[in-house]
Design an enzyme around this catalytic site. Sequence first.
Site, PDB file in Angstrom:
ATOM      1  N   SER A 118     -24.842   3.283  88.027  1.00  0.00           N
ATOM      2  CA  SER A 118     -24.435   2.877  86.685  1.00  0.00           C
ATOM      3  C   SER A 118     -24.208   1.375  86.611  1.00  0.00           C
ATOM      4  O   SER A 118     -23.769   0.749  87.598  1.00  0.00           O
ATOM      5  CB  SER A 118     -23.143   3.592  86.292  1.00  0.00           C
ATOM      6  N   TYR A 142     -14.510   5.205  87.376  1.00  0.00           N
ATOM      7  CA  TYR A 142     -15.877   5.723  87.279  1.00  0.00           C
ATOM      8  C   TYR A 142     -16.863   4.746  87.917  1.00  0.00           C
ATOM      9  O   TYR A 142     -17.669   5.125  88.775  1.00  0.00           O
ATOM     10  CB  TYR A 142     -16.259   5.978  85.824  1.00  0.00           C
ATOM     11  N   LYS A 146     -19.204   5.018  91.541  1.00  0.00           N
ATOM     12  CA  LYS A 146     -20.646   4.810  91.645  1.00  0.00           C
ATOM     13  C   LYS A 146     -20.978   3.736  92.682  1.00  0.00           C
ATOM     14  O   LYS A 146     -21.955   3.847  93.424  1.00  0.00           O
ATOM     15  CB  LYS A 146     -21.224   4.426  90.289  1.00  0.00           C
TER      16      LYS A 146
END
Length: 321
Positions: A118, A142, A146
């Site tokens: 991402s 988040y 990643k």
Amino acid sequence: MTTLVTGGAGYIGAHVVRALEAVGRETVIVDDLSADRAHSPAGPANRIDLASTDAAEALELLMRERGVTSVVHLAARKSVAESVARPAWYFQQNVGGLSTLLLAMERAAVPTLVFSSSAAVYGEAPLEPITEDAPAEPVNPYGDSKLVGERLVRWAVASGALRAASLRYFNVAGTASADLVDTGTANLIPLALGAIARGERPTVFGDDYPTPDGTCVRDYVHVADLAEAHVAVLDALESGREISPVFNVGTGSGSSVREVIERAAAITGLPIEPLHAPRRAGDPPAVVGDVSLIARELGWHARLGLDDMLRSAWDARPAAD
């Protein structure tokens, strides 16, 4: 050659499955079937939760039975706000699930992986557009999950057990087919179009960012283009070519939240007056990618723009309701 697609029942995963099958690849879908859909519109899914204690054994058996030769790993949690509220769980799900997958691949001697990363790994990047060698400093759990996933993939490659590349997605939108429309609630375009369809006012979170109109700026990429990027990367890996370990996947241009809503109003033909709310935790002001590396190495570039994303998603809404 058979490609296993984790998260293949979801919005992006189903598009990737169809793109792979369109070029003659056999696919196997793995999904926990917990998000977006109770079934896979792209075909039968094997229900496996990668974060469960028995997932490695189940995956290894499936890979051996189906003759899997490569994996596209998309299964992950992806809500920034949820990751801020539940950071430990996000690492368990995203990093733990990837670790389980890599263990199963090693046991089943599956040598090739495309990892769904991402642009959230960049955090509040100081420069635009962002190149792949920009500092990776996530501002939310988040994005950090990643980035840790990318590092884990690189260590697996360094061990000699794997050929792999990580794709840093920017904001994915649109649909290639009415039955694959995004029904999630984590992305601006489906949220805004859903509110418009219900006669409600879409919400803008924060209008005081250091951007031209005060709202967040993002690089939006059509999901059909993104799916084709996966095919290009997988083909390159399986051919034995030396390619970069990380690629940005976007359009290379940014649109603000306000601009997206204005274009949505133009395409739907409906007047829209958004509601304004405070900033959400973990949202950087602007994230726009430099996509010259994947164009140079693999010949991939986005063909579709913001209007294509909005129009395809809007036209598909009746099928999603």
